[in-house]
Design an enzyme around this catalytic site. Structure first.
Site, PDB file in Angstrom:
ATOM      1  N   ARG A   1      60.223  22.864  54.572  1.00  0.00           N
ATOM      2  CA  ARG A   1      60.959  21.833  53.846  1.00  0.00           C
ATOM      3  C   ARG A   1      60.552  20.452  54.368  1.00  0.00           C
ATOM      4  NH1 ARG A   1      63.382  22.047  49.186  1.00  0.00           N
ATOM      5  NH2 ARG A   1      64.470  23.951  49.818  1.00  0.00           N
TER       6      ARG A   1
ATOM      7  N   ARG B   1      51.575  27.899  49.651  1.00  0.00           N
ATOM      8  CA  ARG B   1      52.354  27.206  50.675  1.00  0.00           C
ATOM      9  C   ARG B   1      52.962  28.137  51.719  1.00  0.00           C
ATOM     10  NH1 ARG B   1      58.257  25.739  48.180  1.00  0.00           N
ATOM     11  NH2 ARG B   1      58.653  27.741  47.191  1.00  0.00           N
TER      12      ARG B   1
ATOM     13  N   HIS C   1      53.201  18.263  46.954  1.00  0.00           N
ATOM     14  CA  HIS C   1      54.662  18.074  46.841  1.00  0.00           C
ATOM     15  C   HIS C   1      55.151  17.132  47.950  1.00  0.00           C
ATOM     16  CE1 HIS C   1      58.831  19.050  46.265  1.00  0.00           C
ATOM     17  NE2 HIS C   1      58.633  20.210  45.652  1.00  0.00           N
TER      18      HIS C   1
ATOM     19  N   ASP D   1      64.967  15.089  38.962  1.00  0.00           N
ATOM     20  CA  ASP D   1      63.913  16.114  38.904  1.00  0.00           C
ATOM     21  C   ASP D   1      63.156  15.910  37.598  1.00  0.00           C
ATOM     22  OD1 ASP D   1      62.280  18.278  39.121  1.00  0.00           O
ATOM     23  OD2 ASP D   1      63.868  19.782  39.315  1.00  0.00           O
TER      24      ASP D   1
ATOM     25  N   GLU E   1      55.130  13.183  43.868  1.00  0.00           N
ATOM     26  CA  GLU E   1      54.087  14.208  43.941  1.00  0.00           C
ATOM     27  C   GLU E   1      52.995  13.990  42.899  1.00  0.00           C
ATOM     28  OE1 GLU E   1      56.042  18.000  43.429  1.00  0.00           O
ATOM     29  OE2 GLU E   1      57.951  17.113  44.059  1.00  0.00           O
TER      30      GLU E   1
END
Length: 286
Positions: free
Chosen positions: A63, A89, A159, A203, A259
């Site tokens: 995170r 990832r 990201h 978002d 991103e």
């Protein structure tokens, strides 16, 4: 530039490489996920947000920092059978090369398909991430190659979690006029704010995003992309952040994801074809 040997360290219990330029600019990259967890420009402070509750290890996503998203974004596809945000990832990458010059340093990490990835996604691939630092600049280049005999589409994103002093102080310029898909409101629209402000959860995927400028008090951070034609702007807001086990409840106030991504129009690679995308950050003033 010539070959170099940067120091290895340990972050979150995982081996990490410290890519350091002669002028003091540095970035730290986990082999786990090919994950950049720190970027400190020469003479400046940390620019990335890494959750103090972040964890790392096989099958776990870190995170914060810069997770590498491939070959799908979230669960939008192009292959919705894959785990959320794909398979890059959460896997161990290998260090491929290290180079340094008088005012520049870079390292390339590589991830290749294996039996475990092919069980999830039945394609041969090679993915490279090159991390370069110099002065006030960080360059992240993602390179995908299809060494196999079948054609496959993919989405990708870097990201990036940017550290901010306080979310309400942040202004993001450059998105005006961009068409976006809002995953919170489940709507689509065109951005009409020349200077985007943030108050909580957001978002959005902005299509065909140009160069951006993040303002955070006296700090100015220029963000440029090449090949990553979309921009994802994300913050979980207070409610969703409180539900995340790997974020402090107030962590949403100290970060904003900006991103570079390729989502709206996925790339398709035939046998022996390649693609590259780059996201660059330059600290103009601190």
């Amino acid at each position: 530039m010539s070959d170099a040997s940067f120091p290895m360290t340990e972050v979150l219990g995982q081996p990490a490489l410290c890519v350091r330029a002669p002028d003091g600019a540095q970035a730290t990259v986990l082999l786990h996920g090919g994950h950049v967890v720190s970027w400190i420009p020469a003479g400046a402070d940390e620019q990335l947000y890494l959750s103090p509750k972040a964890v790392a290890g096989p099958g776990l996503a870190v995170r914060g920092g810069v997770p590498v998203i491939f070959p799908q974004f979230e669960q939008r596809g192009p292959d919705v059978s894959l785990p959320r945000h794909g398979l890059a990832r959460q896997r161990a990458w290998m260090l491929d090369s290290q180079r340094a010059g008088r005012d520049h340093a870079q390292a390339t990490l590589v991830l290749r398909d294996d039996e475990a990835t092919r069980a999830l996604w039945p394609h041969a691939f090679t993915l490279e991430l090159t991390v370069s630092v110099s002065g006030a600049r960080l360059d992240l280049e993602l390179h995908a190659h299809n060494p196999g005999t079948t054609t496959w589409p993919f989405a990708a994103a870097l990201h990036t979690y940017l550290a901010v002093s306080e979310l309400g102080q942040v202004r993001l310029q450059g998105l005006e006029g961009c068409h976006y898909a809002d995953s919170v409101l489940r709507t689509e629209a065109v951005e009409d704010h020349p200077e985007k402000r943030f108050h909580g959860e957001i978002d959005r995927i902005y299509a065909q995003a140009p160069s951006l400028l993040l303002r955070d008090g006296p700090r100015r951070l220029a963000i440029e992309t090449e090949g990553l034609t979309d921009a994802v702007i994300w913050n979980p807001g207070p409610d969703k952040c409180a539900a995340l086990k790997d974020m402090p409840a107030d962590g949403w106030q100290q970060m904003l994801c900006v991103e570079g991504a390729r989502i709206m129009h996925p790339v398709t690679l035939g046998p022996d074809e390649s693609w590259s995308g780059r996201q660059s950050f330059t600290l103009l003033s601190a």
